[in-house]
Structures are given as C-alpha cells and as structure tokens.
Design a protein around this motif. Sequence first.
Motif, PDB file in Angstrom:
ATOM      1  N   GLN A 202     -35.725 -38.906   8.420  1.00 41.37           N
ATOM      2  CA  GLN A 202     -35.758 -39.632   9.691  1.00 41.37           C
ATOM      3  C   GLN A 202     -35.588 -38.719  10.916  1.00 41.37           C
ATOM      4  O   GLN A 202     -35.064 -39.108  11.941  1.00 41.37           O
ATOM      5  CB  GLN A 202     -34.692 -40.741   9.737  1.00 41.37           C
ATOM      6  N   GLN A 203     -36.011 -37.465  10.763  1.00 35.42           N
ATOM      7  CA  GLN A 203     -36.008 -36.557  11.908  1.00 35.42           C
ATOM      8  C   GLN A 203     -37.373 -35.894  11.976  1.00 35.42           C
ATOM      9  O   GLN A 203     -38.018 -35.714  10.964  1.00 35.42           O
ATOM     10  CB  GLN A 203     -34.953 -35.458  11.726  1.00 35.42           C
ATOM     11  N   PHE A 204     -37.754 -35.496  13.218  1.00 38.42           N
ATOM     12  CA  PHE A 204     -39.010 -34.753  13.335  1.00 38.42           C
ATOM     13  C   PHE A 204     -38.792 -33.312  12.913  1.00 38.42           C
ATOM     14  O   PHE A 204     -37.750 -32.730  13.155  1.00 38.42           O
ATOM     15  CB  PHE A 204     -39.512 -34.766  14.784  1.00 38.42           C
TER      16      PHE A 204
ATOM     17  N   ARG B  33     -43.954 -33.326  11.140  1.00 38.05           N
ATOM     18  CA  ARG B  33     -43.736 -34.329  10.110  1.00 38.05           C
ATOM     19  C   ARG B  33     -42.348 -34.922  10.223  1.00 38.05           C
ATOM     20  O   ARG B  33     -41.507 -34.424  10.962  1.00 38.05           O
ATOM     21  CB  ARG B  33     -43.931 -33.704   8.743  1.00 38.05           C
ATOM     22  N   GLU B  34     -42.157 -35.978   9.448  1.00 32.19           N
ATOM     23  CA  GLU B  34     -40.846 -36.617   9.437  1.00 32.19           C
ATOM     24  C   GLU B  34     -40.108 -36.205   8.186  1.00 32.19           C
ATOM     25  O   GLU B  34     -40.654 -36.195   7.094  1.00 32.19           O
ATOM     26  CB  GLU B  34     -41.029 -38.136   9.449  1.00 32.19           C
TER      27      GLU B  34
ATOM     28  N   SER C 121     -39.681 -33.580  19.804  1.00 30.52           N
ATOM     29  CA  SER C 121     -40.319 -34.593  20.646  1.00 30.52           C
ATOM     30  C   SER C 121     -40.359 -34.199  22.128  1.00 30.52           C
ATOM     31  O   SER C 121     -40.959 -34.884  22.938  1.00 30.52           O
ATOM     32  CB  SER C 121     -39.593 -35.935  20.475  1.00 30.52           C
TER      33      SER C 121
END
Lengths: 220, 341
Positions: free
Chosen positions: B303-305, B299-300, B276
């Motif tokens: 719950q992380q990028f 993408r996820e 991010s």
Amino acid sequence: MKVNWETFWIRIVEATGETITMVLGTLVFSSIIGMALGILLFTTREGNILENRFISALLNFFINIIRPIPFIILLFVLSPVTREVIGTTIGTAAAIFPMTIAASFVVARVVENNLISIDPGVIEAAEAMGASPRQIIFTVLIPEALGPLILGLTFVTVGLIDFSAVAGTVGGGGLGHVAMTHGYQRFDSSVMFVTVVILIILVQLAQWIGNFLSKKVMRR
Amino acid sequence: MITFENVSKTFVVGSKQVEAVKKVTFDVEEGDIFGIIGFSGAGKSTLIRLVNGLERPTEGKILIKKTPLHELKPKQLREVRRKIGMVFQNFNLFSSRTVEQNVEYPLKLSKVPKAERNAKVKQLLQFVGLADKAKSYPEQLSGGQKQRVGIARALATDPEILLCDEATSALDPNTTRDILNLLQKVNRELGITILLITHEMQVIQSVCNRVAVMETGEVIEQGEVFETFTNPQHATTKEFISATDQSLPSPQLLDEWRAKGGTDLYRIIFKGERASDPILSTVTRKHQIDFNIIYGSIRELQQQFFGNLVVSFEGKNDAVMACIHELKSIVDIEEVNTNES
Ligand SMILES: Nc1ncnc2c1ncn2[C@@H]1O[C@H](COP(=O)(O)OP(=O)(O)O)[C@@H](O)[C@H]1O
Ligand SMILES: [Mg+2]
C-alpha cells in the motif's frame, strides 16, 4: 470304479461347503492377523509414525523365512502344532489353522505394499492436524488404501481356494479331498471334471465380489 | 507469536550430515503475514515443519506464544498442533473423503459433536467459496479448488497460526492470485497469523508484511517487505527481486544507448510519499536542465508507492551535478554502470 452320481452329488455339495468354510474362515482370521502385521510392518519403517528398527527387522525376518516355504511342506511341519491347538489334524478346522498361518504373512505383505502407495503427504497432513498414531491408522491408512486392499485380499482369497485344495488332499476335506480320493485315486474323470469346474466358479465368484467391492469404495 | 532462537536442524543420512537449518533466529509477530523466501533446498520446508513439531530441532528453541515446543510430551504436542493449521503445496487432501469430510476431519480428531461439526464445515466452505462442492471428491476438483479445501480444513479448529508450505507453487498465476487473496482474507477477517514459504518474490510482495530470505539453511536477510524490496542488501535477495521487477534495462540496451552517444544514466528510487511528489520536474526546472526518462516503473508495494526510474539529464555539466547533488538529499540516486545489469 465310477461314482454313482444319483447319490454322489450330495457329497459334492458337502465338499463345496467345506471348501467355502475353509476359505472364508481362513480369510477372516488371516485378514485380522495379516492386517495387524502389515500395519506394523508399514508403521515401523524408517521415518514412519511408529518407527522401530527392532520390530521392523524382526517382522521382516519372520515373514521372509515363512513365506518361501511351500504350503504343502508347511502343512506337515505345522501338523504337531495343529494337533495341539485344534485337537486333530483331520477336517476343516484342522485345515484352517495352517492355512491361516501361511496366509497371514501373505496378507501382511499385501497390506504393507498397499500402505506404501499412500501419498506420505496425506499422512503428514494428519500428523500436522494432531492425529495420534492410532487415529492415523484407523482414519487415514485404512480408508485411503481400502480399494487396493480389497483387491489384494481378493488375490489372497483366490490363493486360498488353491491352498484349500492342497489341504484337502491331506485330510482337510473339501473339494480337494473329493478330487483326490474319488477323482484321482479311483480314476473317475467325471469327479475330477466337476470339482475343477466348481473350483473355477468359486474363483470367478471371489474375483467378481472383490472387483465389485473395490469399485464401490474407489468410485471409479 | 512464533520465536526461533538460534535454531539448527541437521539430518543424518547414512554417514553424511545435511545442515538443513543453521542458527536461525527471528520472531513472527501476532497478525503478521510473514514470508520466507529461498531457492529449492534452502531449508524452508524444514524450518516451517519445526514450527508444528513435525521436525525436532537439533539445537536451539522454538516458542509458540512463549511455550517452548521441545518441552512438550507427544500428547501435548498434538494439542498444540490442533491450534496450528497447515497448508501444503500438493494439498494433501484425503482422497477417500469428500470435500466436507476433509474439512470435518480435524474436528473429528478434536471430538467436536456432530451438529457443531456440520455447522462449522458449512461456514468454512462458504468462507472459501466452495459451498457447492461439499459432496465432491478431491479428484473432481481443480488445483485452486483443492487448495481452498486445504485452507478450509486448516482453519477448522480455529487456529491462531496458519503455516503455508508453497501453498501456491502448484497453481497457475490467476489461481495463485485468488489463493493469495484468500490468505489475506484469512489474516484480516479471522486475525490469523500466517507463516508462508515460497520461492516466488511475487507472493511475498503481494501479501506479506515481513520477509526472511533463506539460503543454504541460513536466514541471510530479514525485515519489512517494503524495506527489503526497495533496499535489498544481499545478492540473493536482489536476485529474487529482479525476477519480479527488473530495475534496469538489459546490458544490450544500455550498450546501444552508449553507442548512440547517450549521456550518463542515473537510477532514481522513490519511496512512499516521495513517489507521488513532482520532485524530478521541480528540481530540474530549478537548475534549468531537462531530464529524459528512458526506463522505469512506478508500482504499489504494501500500500505504498515505489518508483524506480532510469533517467538521463541534458544541460550544462555543473547544473547537472548540482541537480544530482540536490536530488541525493531527497531520493536514492546512483549512476548506472553500463557493465552491470
Ligand atoms: N528428512 C530429511 N532427511 C534428510 N535430508 C533432508 C530431509 N528433509 C530435508 N532434507 C534436506 O535438507 C535440505 C533442505 O530441504 P528443505 O527444507 O526441503 O528445503 P526447501 O523447502 O527450501 O526446498 C535439503 O538439502 C534436503 O535434501
Ligand atoms: Mg520445500
């Protein structure tokens, strides 16, 4: 020598009753014995819930020996045993004994074949839920195969009507006996005709009841 | 919760021996959704069936909450099984029983009184969203509905562990998503530990927190899903990942890029927070070069990028080198070799 139908119809009614008694009696006994044997045959197969090579081989050996013996021969072979067990070789009860022996093995195979067609995954699911072998037999195997089992027993019943006629010719009573003594030996084609028609009706009736019951449990 | 200690299972078929599971060691922790992925025949089903004793190991130990399975008598094993739910690829519902009778079945095995059974069945059918199908027979249901019944049935005895053998493999993608969501709900709301097996990376990626990769009976890689997904070690793992996430353009496209005189390409992987931050633009601006994203995705995952970009740099050679050097200290970056895909 022709029969006198004014009085002979009572004999026909009696004989029909004897035939039905023989068939139903045999059906009850052979269903119980055959069901037990069939379940044992299935569950002792390799990889099954009661896998047991010895029992499996033994049962198969017996069934394969007895099944091919023509019923009329079996009747004579078993007659000393029948006399021991029933006390006589004449009459309805004396016919039910050898008929039950012969039919039990047929029922056993019918039951085994129907159980084989149950999806093994369903049995495995019950095992995974912690069902014991006894619970699997009564709550999975029998209910899951019930529709085809009823059809199989119907098929056996039709065969029993045939057996009963054969047993009748050698002293078992019933329609077979009447057809033999009055129809065949005294050349009265009217007796022959009536007994055949009644046998056909009995077969149709058995088939109809079987179809009805199996449809009821299979909901199709 | 579940411990595999050096577990092997060899089947003897005639004169042949099939080593379905070889020296497997790993732990499933309480609260995990643990995924086992592998191609068909890798030994996944055999492994999962060892957990509830449907198969017995030829070597090694399996412990369920520290209880060694192999020491149990048949009756005790059946008690343990009642606390381990299992869901199957082909649902394995009783065709002679209605939906509610299917769900009631394990409760009957445990001799739960009728009133209690009824209440539990009602609550479970509500939970899986099938309250209106209580009186239907399995043959009247769709695949997804059948699997919901399978899950409700597996949950009836309040198990602590749920085993799923390819629970979504017979379902279409939309239904698969619904069932996976339901499994997640089972894990979160009921606190049930889930061990699932699959041949689809997408299943692992969307619900599992930990994964083990199996090949010819062995666990060849295991760990956190995010780590395994972003930094796969084994070729087979990479193969599974590339099925859901193509990390590079096709060789044809890369050749075309070269043919048109394109400069060297670099693959950059961002993980978590990094994805991010405006790292690329900050660093390239500092070195006064331009970058050009030619391929990639963000993408996820858990719950992380997770970002995977293929870029080219335009500018003086030294500046580009310096820029790449600096990027190396922040993210994963490697040159794309056009001969591999
Ligand atoms: N009951 C069995 N008897 C013999 N071989 C088996 C049995 N179950 C599985 N196998 C063999 O073990 C290997 C692994 O099978 P399985 O665990 O079903 O793999 P997967 O679920 O990953 O597709 C396969 O080679 C399979 O043929
Ligand atoms: Mg499998």
